[in-house]
Write a protein that holds these residues in place. Structure first.
Motif, PDB file in Angstrom:
ATOM      1  N   LYS A  48       1.702   7.019 -10.678  1.00  0.00           N
ATOM      2  CA  LYS A  48       1.725   7.893  -9.509  1.00  0.00           C
ATOM      3  C   LYS A  48       0.382   8.609  -9.342  1.00  0.00           C
ATOM      4  CE  LYS A  48       3.828  11.665 -12.082  1.00  0.00           C
ATOM      5  NZ  LYS A  48       4.965  12.545 -12.238  1.00  0.00           N
ATOM      6  N   VAL A  49       0.071   8.929  -8.111  1.00  0.00           N
ATOM      7  CA  VAL A  49      -1.139   9.696  -7.825  1.00  0.00           C
ATOM      8  C   VAL A  49      -0.714  11.151  -7.633  1.00  0.00           C
ATOM      9  CG1 VAL A  49      -2.964  10.115  -6.147  1.00  0.00           C
ATOM     10  CG2 VAL A  49      -2.370   7.779  -6.798  1.00  0.00           C
ATOM     11  N   LYS A  87       1.438  -1.863   2.009  1.00  0.00           N
ATOM     12  CA  LYS A  87       0.178  -2.251   1.356  1.00  0.00           C
ATOM     13  C   LYS A  87      -0.484  -1.084   0.630  1.00  0.00           C
ATOM     14  CE  LYS A  87      -0.995  -5.938   4.616  1.00  0.00           C
ATOM     15  NZ  LYS A  87      -0.660  -5.527   6.004  1.00  0.00           N
ATOM     16  N   ALA A  88       0.118   0.085   0.690  1.00  0.00           N
ATOM     17  CA  ALA A  88      -0.488   1.260   0.067  1.00  0.00           C
ATOM     18  C   ALA A  88      -0.620   1.068  -1.442  1.00  0.00           C
ATOM     19  CB  ALA A  88       0.342   2.492   0.354  1.00  0.00           C
ATOM     20  N   VAL A  89      -1.814   1.326  -1.969  1.00  0.00           N
ATOM     21  CA  VAL A  89      -2.024   1.255  -3.415  1.00  0.00           C
ATOM     22  C   VAL A  89      -1.278   2.406  -4.084  1.00  0.00           C
ATOM     23  CG1 VAL A  89      -3.762   1.460  -5.229  1.00  0.00           C
ATOM     24  CG2 VAL A  89      -4.254   0.125  -3.175  1.00  0.00           C
ATOM     25  N   ALA A  90      -1.388   3.600  -3.490  1.00  0.00           N
ATOM     26  CA  ALA A  90      -0.682   4.760  -4.037  1.00  0.00           C
ATOM     27  C   ALA A  90       0.683   4.839  -3.362  1.00  0.00           C
ATOM     28  CB  ALA A  90      -1.486   6.020  -3.782  1.00  0.00           C
ATOM     29  N   LYS A  91       1.690   4.309  -4.048  1.00  0.00           N
ATOM     30  CA  LYS A  91       3.031   4.317  -3.445  1.00  0.00           C
ATOM     31  C   LYS A  91       3.739   5.620  -3.720  1.00  0.00           C
ATOM     32  CE  LYS A  91       4.077  -0.447  -2.755  1.00  0.00           C
ATOM     33  NZ  LYS A  91       2.716  -0.958  -3.051  1.00  0.00           N
ATOM     34  N   ASN A  92       3.491   6.101  -4.926  1.00  0.00           N
ATOM     35  CA  ASN A  92       4.178   7.295  -5.389  1.00  0.00           C
ATOM     36  C   ASN A  92       3.172   8.438  -5.432  1.00  0.00           C
ATOM     37  OD1 ASN A  92       6.160   8.833  -6.390  1.00  0.00           O
ATOM     38  ND2 ASN A  92       6.421   7.707  -8.320  1.00  0.00           N
TER      39      ASN A  92
END
Lengths: 423, 290
Positions: A48-49, A87-92
């Motif tokens: 997660k970010v 396509k988001a790299v940061a999903k969480n």
């Protein structure tokens, strides 16, 4: 009623007097504060970010940034998710926030906590220069990102600059360049500067003196005042004694309000020009346009400047019932551009993200002609010289500023990188 | 020389205000023996109350002066009845802590409810402008505050020294046991006196609103200066509070004129010197020094 108070007169009054004195003294000392302990460790979590918002949640800077900056960051997260979807790299993405109470020692401890325990990948905002410098040191040590929005000191891109620290919204050079140089060009050659005697006030005075002198003006006197300070009447008399064209005030928050009210009561409004070093739209809101009418200052962003800003400000208002200050927009922009950089890098690894930010040209609702200068991580963007409207020009609540001119990004910030800065 | 006279005038004007603000603190200590730490918060409530009154009803400064003062009196009575009275028979430090707690509560309450930015408040009509004599000048409002404060201090002093009520209150302060023996109900005077002190704090707040920032924190620093004033004057001494108020006002004005950012430090230097030379303050009771 049986009271024993009378027996107190001979004994207890003295300890009481001493206690009162001791408390008085210790409260004065409490302003100084002490350094906090540190804890080691540093894990990078990639599932997660975590965006950490560290700012003033209860004190003088609460209204101009504070909890509403979390709303701004949430808006950035929502926009990022809407843009990239699956396509988001940061999903969480998680947002954590803490109150640093404008104290460097607390900022230091909270920053460690955020980086280590809450696994923050980035810390945002951090008003109060001394607190921002403490967080910059932590960012360097933990090798995690720090984007400062709320603080003004040029030391963030000077002596204290480092690979992981970025300075996003404004600095004292920008404020002085816009306000100081323009006032001199408009005939305000002789200046008296009144400043609170701590890091920010001293830095501001230095920047303003440079800007005024370079533009061909003179600073006749710069008067140091205690901080905080309620009563400025004698300081104002003193500032006026050299018959300046312009009196510059470098105080912020409540002290600025104190000063301006007393400046106007001294009969100087309209007689001697008032230049305010750092002003937020919330200050104009508290004092009322009447008292500030005609005052020029440099703003990093204004919500009613164009349609793009206005549209964003409308969304912000729907969530907060108030209009955004430049700090709110700055937090949105910083969070958004960080997430975009994560997207490009494909990871939240600090070094990879820094690489994606350095030297990039960026544009969003806050950054116009924005560029992250690689050499010192100063973010350059257009700034605005604005004038406070008169009461009859105000068409709606918070419609207080008129943009006099746009200061191009290249001129708004110091074009030369400080020699003190080594990454 | 002109500058010196100008600073002196400004110091005296400021001093009048300090005297009034510190008066309530001195009265409450003199009669109840309570070091009222919430005085700064009540001063803040007075100013914030005036701003809210203006916002809600449009009633300005002149109406706020009596309304807020009465409201703060009632608030003071409430505080005394609900909290302060239960601790009067204990060590005075308990009430000191209690009022400190009340301060924290009030300040945070105002912050949560009304934010931290200053609330708008402007100069009352009729008191704009300045009075110039030769090359020295003062704003009309500064003069008004100084004159008003001095008149009020004088009225309080007359009340306490020339009237029967004042005599009872003073007798209760001097020697509660003996006053009681003479048939005076000492306890009955405690509540109104506390309310009176709080009302004075609120009044000072209203007077401050047009000329300073009106926010939750405005009393937090001010109370420190007020304590310096009452300690210099002698805890509990009304004359002391007034004289020390002027003294501190003058020191601050000269400090601003000649010593810049040390202007506040000078107040505490003065306090330290007074305590060294006269531990009970300039007008403190003899026994306090023994």
């Amino acid at each position: 009623m049986q009271r024993t108070r009378n027996s107190m007169s001979s004994f207890a009054r003295r300890p009481l007097a001493l206690a009162a004195t001791a408390v008085t003294g210790s409260l004065v000392l409490a302003a100084c504060g002490a350094g906090g302990p540190s804890s080691g460790g540093g894990k990078i979590s990639d599932d997660k970010v975590v965006l950490g918002l560290l700012n003033d949640q209860s004190g003088v800077y609460k209204d101009l940034s504070g909890p509403n900056s979390k709303v701004a960051i949430e808006m950035a997260v929502a926009d990022y998710k809407a843009k990239y979807g699956d396509k988001a790299v940061a999903k969480n993405i998680e947002i954590v926030q803490a109150d640093h109470q404008n104290k460097p020692d607390i900022a230091n401890t909270k920053a460690q906590e955020m980086y280590d325990r809450q696994k923050a990948d980035i810390i945002l905002d951090v008003p109060t220069s001394s607190a921002a410098l403490a967080v910059a040191t932590q960012a360097k040590a933990k090798k995690k990102l720090f984007i400062d929005i709320g603080a003004g000191t040029t030391a963030l891109t000077g002596k204290s600059c480092n690979k992981y620290t970025f300075h996003w919204a404004y600095d004292t050079y920008m404020l002085a360049q816009g306000t100081g140089a323009t006032a001199v060009q408009n005939g305000g050659k002789n200046w008296s500067i009144v400043y609170p005697d701590y890091a920010f006030g001293q830095d501001m005075t230095k920047s303003f003196t440079n800007a005024v002198t370079k533009a061909g003006g003179t600073v006749q006197q710069s008067i140091a005042t205690p901080f905080p300070n309620d009563n400025f009447s004698t300081f104002i008399t003193k500032a006026e004694s050299s018959k300046p064209n312009v009196i510059g005030i470098m105080a912020a928050g409540g002290d600025l309000i104190n000063f301006v009210k007393q400046f106007n009561q001294a009969g100087l409004q309209g007689k001697t020009q008032l230049a305010v070093g750092l002003m937020f739209i919330t200050d104009i809101h508290s004092l009322g346009v009447d008292q500030f009418q005609g005052t020029q200052f440099t703003d990093a962003w204004y919500w009613n400047f164009d349609d793009q800003n206005r549209a964003w400000a409308d969304k912000f208002k729907a969530k907060t019932q108030t209009r955004p200050s430049f700090a709110h927009a700055g937090n949105y922009s910083a969070a958004l551009q960080y997430l975009e950089a994560v997207q490009r890098a494909g990871t939240d690894n600090s070094d990879a993200v820094v690489k994606e930010l350095e030297g990039k040209k960026l544009n969003d609702v806050f950054l116009r002609n924005g560029e992250v200068r690689a050499a010192d991580h100063r973010v350059l963007h257009d700034a605005y010289l604005v004038k406070v409207k008169s009461k009859d020009q105000v068409k709606e609540e918070w419609d207080y500023e008129e943009v006099v001119s746009t200061i191009p990004a290249a001129e708004a910030f110091n074009p030369t990188v400080s020699t003190d800065c080594t990454m | 020389m002109t500058a010196f006279i100008q600073y002196t005038l400004q110091g005296l004007a400021l001093g009048g205000f300090y005297a009034l603000a510190a008066l309530g603190l001195a009265v409450i200590f003199g009669v109840l023996g309570v070091v009222n730490f919430s005085h700064g918060a009540c001063y803040m409530l007075g100013a914030v109350g005036a701003a809210l009154l203006l916002d809600a009803t449009g009633l300005g400064f002149w109406a706020a002066l009596p309304i807020i003062t009465v409201a703060m009196f009632l608030f003071g009575v409430l505080l005394e009845r609900l909290f302060v009275q239960w601790l009067l028979r204990l060590d005075p430090l308990y009430n000191f802590l209690l009022t400190f707690g009340i301060t924290l509560f009030l300040v945070d309450f105002v912050k949560r409810r009304y934010g931290v930015s200053s609330l708008p408040y402007e100069l009352p009509a009729g008191l704009q402008g300045r009075v110039n004599v030769g090359s020295v000048s003062l704003s009309s409002y500064q003069i008004f505050v100084a004159v008003f404060s001095v008149a009020l201090c004088l009225a309080v002093w007359l009340l306490l020294t020339k009237t029967r009520v004042g005599m009872i209150v003073r007798a209760s302060t001097e020697d509660a046991e003996r006053s009681r023996a003479l048939g005076i109900n000492v306890g009955r005077w405690v509540t109104p006196v506390f309310g009176f002190g709080i009302a004075l704090a609120g009044l000072a707040g209203v007077l401050r609103a047009p000329t300073g920032s009106v926010n939750a924190d405005m009393g937090s620093f001010f109370i420190i200066i007020l304590f310096a004033v009452v300690v210099i004057g002698g805890l509990g001494s009304i004359l002391g509070a007034v004289v020390a108020g002027f003294l501190v006002g003058l020191v601050e004005a000269y400090g601003q004129g000649y010593a810049g950012s040390f202007s506040q430090v000078l107040i505490f230097v003065l306090m330290a010197v007074v305590i060294l030379v006269r531990p009970s303050g300039l007008f403190g009771r003899e026994e306090a020094a023994s």
